[in-house]
Design a protein around this motif. Structure first.
Motif, PDB file in Angstrom:
ATOM      1  N   VAL A  74       0.842  -1.199   0.000  1.00  0.00           N
ATOM      2  CA  VAL A  74       0.000   0.000   0.000  1.00  0.00           C
ATOM      3  C   VAL A  74       0.878   1.250   0.000  1.00  0.00           C
ATOM      4  O   VAL A  74       0.632   2.208  -0.741  1.00  0.00           O
ATOM      5  N   GLU A  75       1.917   1.251   0.835  1.00  0.00           N
ATOM      6  CA  GLU A  75       2.850   2.381   0.864  1.00  0.00           C
ATOM      7  C   GLU A  75       3.523   2.578  -0.489  1.00  0.00           C
ATOM      8  O   GLU A  75       3.654   3.709  -0.973  1.00  0.00           O
ATOM      9  N   ALA A  76       3.948   1.478  -1.096  1.00  0.00           N
ATOM     10  CA  ALA A  76       4.656   1.566  -2.371  1.00  0.00           C
ATOM     11  C   ALA A  76       3.747   2.095  -3.471  1.00  0.00           C
ATOM     12  O   ALA A  76       4.133   2.964  -4.258  1.00  0.00           O
ATOM     13  N   PHE A  77       2.514   1.581  -3.541  1.00  0.00           N
ATOM     14  CA  PHE A  77       1.582   2.049  -4.562  1.00  0.00           C
ATOM     15  C   PHE A  77       1.222   3.518  -4.360  1.00  0.00           C
ATOM     16  O   PHE A  77       1.084   4.276  -5.321  1.00  0.00           O
ATOM     17  N   THR A  78       1.052   3.926  -3.106  1.00  0.00           N
ATOM     18  CA  THR A  78       0.724   5.321  -2.819  1.00  0.00           C
ATOM     19  C   THR A  78       1.856   6.246  -3.245  1.00  0.00           C
ATOM     20  O   THR A  78       1.627   7.305  -3.846  1.00  0.00           O
ATOM     21  N   LYS A  79       3.091   5.853  -2.951  1.00  0.00           N
ATOM     22  CA  LYS A  79       4.245   6.661  -3.342  1.00  0.00           C
ATOM     23  C   LYS A  79       4.375   6.722  -4.861  1.00  0.00           C
ATOM     24  O   LYS A  79       4.676   7.780  -5.432  1.00  0.00           O
ATOM     25  N   LEU A  80       4.147   5.595  -5.529  1.00  0.00           N
ATOM     26  CA  LEU A  80       4.209   5.584  -6.988  1.00  0.00           C
ATOM     27  C   LEU A  80       3.144   6.493  -7.585  1.00  0.00           C
ATOM     28  O   LEU A  80       3.388   7.193  -8.574  1.00  0.00           O
ATOM     29  N   HIS A  81       1.960   6.490  -6.983  1.00  0.00           N
ATOM     30  CA  HIS A  81       0.888   7.363  -7.452  1.00  0.00           C
ATOM     31  C   HIS A  81       1.308   8.829  -7.365  1.00  0.00           C
ATOM     32  O   HIS A  81       1.043   9.617  -8.281  1.00  0.00           O
ATOM     33  N   GLU A  82       1.985   9.207  -6.290  1.00  0.00           N
ATOM     34  CA  GLU A  82       2.464  10.583  -6.143  1.00  0.00           C
ATOM     35  C   GLU A  82       3.482  10.926  -7.231  1.00  0.00           C
ATOM     36  O   GLU A  82       3.457  12.024  -7.802  1.00  0.00           O
TER      37      GLU A  82
END
Length: 206
Positions: A74-82
């Motif tokens: 979840v953290e990784a996907f959120t950071k990638l989205h940013e």
């Protein structure tokens, strides 16, 4: 195509645009890779509808050792989205679609296959809500993150309608000539939690 070593995707381009400039449409393939030291890496493949034009890779986040695999992804996907959002703004692009490799979940969860399709672990619907980009989750057979990102966006571009510009997908016809919903569930525009936020808890629990 080797990664671009001199620029990062969120660095603003040196080009100047007029107030009447129309953002250039692009198509992005993305992938995430988790290393043994609990560091997540990203890969972004840029496609113009005909050819792959650029490629980026780098470190996403150093995750805490105490966090679960689900929290890490979840953290990784959120950071990638940013990063994708900042990239579109910095380069003055209109992202038409985001093709995310389905194999991300397979790699992260390995022996926990029941978690691969959990809607909560991916942020694909946010790409549709915030960037107006059609989110594809594409199954590839590549080994590395850059290969998966490149394969995902090339497949997704082929699934768009050749008659109309933009991000209008072809019609997917399945068993007994029935039109498949969301391109046979490859397109992820919304998830259950998005619907849950539109009603009260009492209504949702019915």
């Amino acid at each position: 195509m080797p990664p671009n070593p001199t620029r990062v995707p969120i660095r603003r381009t040196s080009r100047r645009f007029s107030s009447a400039h129309v953002p250039l449409p692009v198509y992005l393939g993305v992938d995430i890779e988790l290393r043994d030291d609990n560091t997540s890496l990203y890969a972004i493949s840029v496609h113009d509808g005909m050819y792959s034009t650029d490629y980026y890779q780098g470190e996403l986040k150093k995750h805490d050792l105490c966090k679960s695999q689900k929290e890490i992804i979840v953290e990784a996907f959120t950071k990638l989205h940013e990063i994708v959002q900042l990239y579109a703004m910095a380069q003055n692009y209109k992202v038409q679609l985001i093709a995310c490799s389905y194999d991300i979940g397979v790699q992260f969860f390995k022996n926990q296959e029941e978690l691969i399709d959990l809607e909560e672990v991916i942020t694909m619907s946010e790409y549709w809500q915030e960037l107006d980009a059609l989110p594809f989750r594409v199954e590839t057979h590549a080994g590395s993150a850059d290969e998966r990102a490149s394969a995902a966006v090339r497949k997704a571009v082929m699934w768009l309608s050749p008659k109309y510009p933009g991000n209008l997908p072809r019609i997917s016809v399945g068993y007994r000539h029935e039109v498949e919903v969301d391109f046979n569930h490859i397109i992820h525009m919304v998830k259950c939690t998005d619907y849950e936020q539109t009603v009260s808890k009492k209504t949702w629990d019915l």
